[in-house]
Design a protein around this motif. Structure first.
Motif, PDB file in Angstrom:
ATOM      1  N   LEU A   1       0.832  -1.035   0.111  1.00 29.98           N
ATOM      2  CA  LEU A   1      -0.423   0.112   0.131  1.00 29.98           C
ATOM      3  C   LEU A   1       0.523   1.123  -0.189  1.00 29.98           C
ATOM      4  O   LEU A   1       1.529   1.351   0.449  1.00 29.98           O
ATOM      5  N   ALA A   2       0.662   2.238  -0.930  1.00 27.77           N
ATOM      6  CA  ALA A   2       0.907   3.050  -1.217  1.00 27.77           C
ATOM      7  C   ALA A   2       0.230   4.523  -0.221  1.00 27.77           C
ATOM      8  O   ALA A   2      -0.240   4.624  -1.345  1.00 27.77           O
ATOM      9  N   ALA A   3       0.977   5.047   0.786  1.00 29.93           N
ATOM     10  CA  ALA A   3       0.437   6.356   1.655  1.00 29.93           C
ATOM     11  C   ALA A   3       1.070   7.675   1.355  1.00 29.93           C
ATOM     12  O   ALA A   3       2.613   7.448   1.680  1.00 29.93           O
ATOM     13  N   TRP A   4      -0.149   9.024   1.423  1.00 32.87           N
ATOM     14  CA  TRP A   4       0.964   9.748   0.873  1.00 32.87           C
ATOM     15  C   TRP A   4      -0.069  10.912   2.613  1.00 32.87           C
ATOM     16  O   TRP A   4      -0.809  10.853   2.232  1.00 32.87           O
ATOM     17  N   ARG A   5       0.585  11.414   3.056  1.00 33.83           N
ATOM     18  CA  ARG A   5      -0.025  12.605   4.201  1.00 33.83           C
ATOM     19  C   ARG A   5      -0.117  13.809   2.817  1.00 33.83           C
ATOM     20  O   ARG A   5       0.643  14.134   2.587  1.00 33.83           O
TER      21      ARG A   5
ATOM     22  N   ARG B   1       4.566   6.742   2.722  1.00 36.75           N
ATOM     23  CA  ARG B   1       4.742   5.573   3.351  1.00 36.75           C
ATOM     24  C   ARG B   1       4.224   4.379   3.034  1.00 36.75           C
ATOM     25  O   ARG B   1       2.860   4.520   1.388  1.00 36.75           O
ATOM     26  N   ARG B   2       5.363   3.515   2.898  1.00 39.94           N
ATOM     27  CA  ARG B   2       5.067   2.085   1.953  1.00 39.94           C
ATOM     28  C   ARG B   2       4.439   1.026   3.533  1.00 39.94           C
ATOM     29  O   ARG B   2       5.664   0.314   4.104  1.00 39.94           O
ATOM     30  N   PHE B   3       4.022   0.649   2.891  1.00 37.87           N
ATOM     31  CA  PHE B   3       3.157  -0.426   3.674  1.00 37.87           C
ATOM     32  C   PHE B   3       3.025  -1.761   2.994  1.00 37.87           C
ATOM     33  O   PHE B   3       1.902  -2.595   2.153  1.00 37.87           O
ATOM     34  N   LEU B   4       4.157  -2.763   3.408  1.00 37.63           N
ATOM     35  CA  LEU B   4       4.309  -4.364   2.111  1.00 37.63           C
ATOM     36  C   LEU B   4       3.291  -5.197   3.053  1.00 37.63           C
ATOM     37  O   LEU B   4       2.890  -6.078   4.585  1.00 37.63           O
ATOM     38  N   TYR B   5       2.957  -6.075   2.473  1.00 36.12           N
ATOM     39  CA  TYR B   5       1.896  -7.651   2.606  1.00 36.12           C
ATOM     40  C   TYR B   5       2.827  -8.472   1.203  1.00 36.12           C
ATOM     41  O   TYR B   5       3.180  -8.173   0.346  1.00 36.12           O
TER      42      TYR B   5
END
Length: 542
Positions: free
Chosen positions: A317-321, A333-337
């Protein structure tokens, strides 16, 4: 721009309508396991007979036939067990009916695509809206044969749908097919039979408000004592009054246990399901109940403190505030799975990634997370993507629908709103307008990071472009001044821009006088005749 499809407005997704928790039934005695196996096998046989009767009724089903089936089941079990079995049967038949309709729709889409491409000359290129012809005569020939296969399949599906016939396998069609590929599944025949029999058991009971502890069939007290109402043929194995069997295991729900205990103490309905995990050799119990849907907050209130844009990918998941003006804050931020394992492993990976995402959102003080309203269920067909086999495997492995539903369920407990946006052109426009500007010497911005910015800006109602669109006459004053130009009343508007010293404007830096008189070339060939070198005096040392 005329060829672009319209973009739907963002909306706040509704919260969950139910909750489900799981606990392990540990410390079971051999007698307890034997009773559970006997009850599950007996009720499973009744559920199979009831499903067969329901499928035989087809579209002729009525309340009278339902009542007759329930009376027959009550004589061999109990009234509440019969109600749970018939309800599960109706849900399974309705699910098969919906799947049958989706399959017919997919076949119709494939047939339409093949007919269109066969009508075009071989090798003709396609457009954005429609595919072109097939590449060669060999492919054209095989697609004509596939067209006849799909037409035969859709005729069978339509005939079954008109007659009300559905094809259902209790225990799972995939597990049934595994019987013919035991070596590939790394199973023995005995292990497969155990899984097959376990998958066809029936040990679930719906709750009923107003009854003791919310369920009369499978009852769990607030202290964790589990008791089961035995069917009539197995009543001789009861070890408690009223034909009940009390297990030696004590149940404790670590997740949402207090919420479950409050419902049980108030005698509110709770549904239970007992099942056996053949791979681990453990017994589990699931508790589920309905909750009133939480009222969604307005979109403006959710975006009051900014938003976090999230782009869903096959492995992370690629996320940016973003702040309230749509400007990115901090680093992406990157949340790997990893989605390469079995179903339980994939589910755990997704839950872990979503937990880290929600924890980061809470630490940032943001009340909204924007995700794409994606669903690849209708986009996996071979006829739509042709030879792009790896792309079809990629989108098939992305849990878009389940991920958003699970994210909405997990975010409901934290007070974070989930905003669904239209996924049109987010990756393309994000890479076009945000990937290069957000990159730096120590930070590499990917297309997915740029897409998360585009998703967040679309949720806020901002355009994805970084600047306002100029008028039709580009770089001219035919239709008035551009929004980025100075007003005509400002003095010096037509004059040249002031030269700021520095290497970007190629002018003289502030400290140039200490080294040489002018910014001249470092080579002799490039030095003009009217330029002289200036060298500082040598330092006098002892």
């Amino acid at each position: 721009m005329a060829d672009l499809r319209p973009v739907a407005a963002p909306f706040v997704t509704p919260g969950p309508s139910g909750a489900a928790i799981r606990a392990r039934l540990g410390d079971l005695r051999p007698e307890d396991e034997k009773v559970l196996r006997l009850v599950g096998a007996h009720l499973g046989s009744l559920a199979s007979k009831d499903l067969k009767a329901r499928c035989a009724d087809g579209l002729e089903h009525s309340t009278e036939s339902w009542a007759a089936r329930k009376r027959d089941l009550t004589a061999e079990s109990s009234s509440r067990w019969a109600g749970s079995i018939t309800k599960a049967t109706h849900d399974q038949w309705a699910l098969a009916r919906r799947g049958q309709g989706a399959h017919a729709q997919s076949l119709e889409a494939g047939i339409t695509t093949i007919r269109h491409r066969l009508s075009l000359p071989v090798g003709e290129k396609g457009t954005k809206r429609a595919p072109g012809g097939y590449r060669c005569a060999h492919e054209w020939f095989h697609k004509t044969r596939r067209l006849h296969v799909l037409e035969d399949r859709i005729d069978q599906v339509r005939a079954d749908r008109e007659a009300g016939r559905v094809h259902v396998v209790r225990g799972g069609k995939r597990l049934l097919g595994t019987r013919h590929h035991l070596d590939k599944a790394q199973l023995t025949e005995a292990e497969w039979h155990e899984r097959w029999e376990t998958g066809r058991w029936f040990l679930q009971a719906d709750g009923e408000s107003g009854k003791k502890f919310g369920n009369e069939t499978i009852r769990i007290t607030p202290e964790g004592e589990v008791s089961i109402r035995l069917p009539a043929p197995l009543a001789d194995r009861a070890n408690a009054e009223h034909g009940r069997y009390v297990l030696a295991a004590q149940v404790r729900f670590p997740h949402r246990g207090q919420e479950w205990a409050d419902r049980v103490e108030a005698n509110r309905a709770v549904a239970y399901r007992i099942h056996y995990d053949t791979g681990r050799g453990r017994w589990y119990v699931d508790a589920s109940w309905q909750i009133p849907p939480t009222k969604t907050i307005p979109l403006e209130a959710a975006l009051a403190d900014g938003v976090i844009g999230v782009d869903t990918n096959a492995d992370h998941l690629a996320a940016w505030r973003l702040d309230t003006h749509g400007n990115p804050i901090g680093r992406p931020r990157r949340f790997l799975y990893d989605l390469s394992g079995n179903a339980q492993y994939r589910d755990a990976q997704v839950r872990h990634a979503l937990t880290r995402l929600l924890n980061w959102a809470k630490s940032c003080g943001v009340k909204a997370i924007a995700v794409e309203d994606l669903d690849f269920q209708a986009e996996k067909t071979r006829e739509k993507h042709g030879r792009k086999r790896r792309f079809r495997q990629l989108i098939s492995g992305m849990p878009t629908g389940r991920l958003r539903a699970r994210l909405a369920s997990m975010a409901d407990a934290t007070g974070i709103a989930i905003i669904a946006v239209d996924p049109a052109y987010t990756s393309k426009w994000g890479a076009q307008h945000w990937q290069k500007p957000m990159a730096g010497p120590t930070r590499m911005t990917t297309r997915h990071d740029a897409a998360s910015i585009a998703i967040g800006r679309r949720a806020q109602g901002h355009p994805i472009r970084r600047r306002t669109t100029p008028p039709r006459a580009h770089q001219s004053d035919v239709h008035g001044h551009r929004t980025v130009q100075a007003d005509r009343r400002i003095p010096g508007r037509e004059g040249p821009r002031p030269r700021i010293p520095g290497p970007r404007t190629r002018s003289v830096p502030p400290d140039a006088a200490s080294t040489r008189a002018t910014r001249t070339s470092k080579t002799v060939r490039g030095v003009r005749s009217d330029q002289v070198w200036v060298q500082d005096s040598l330092l006098l040392t002892d």
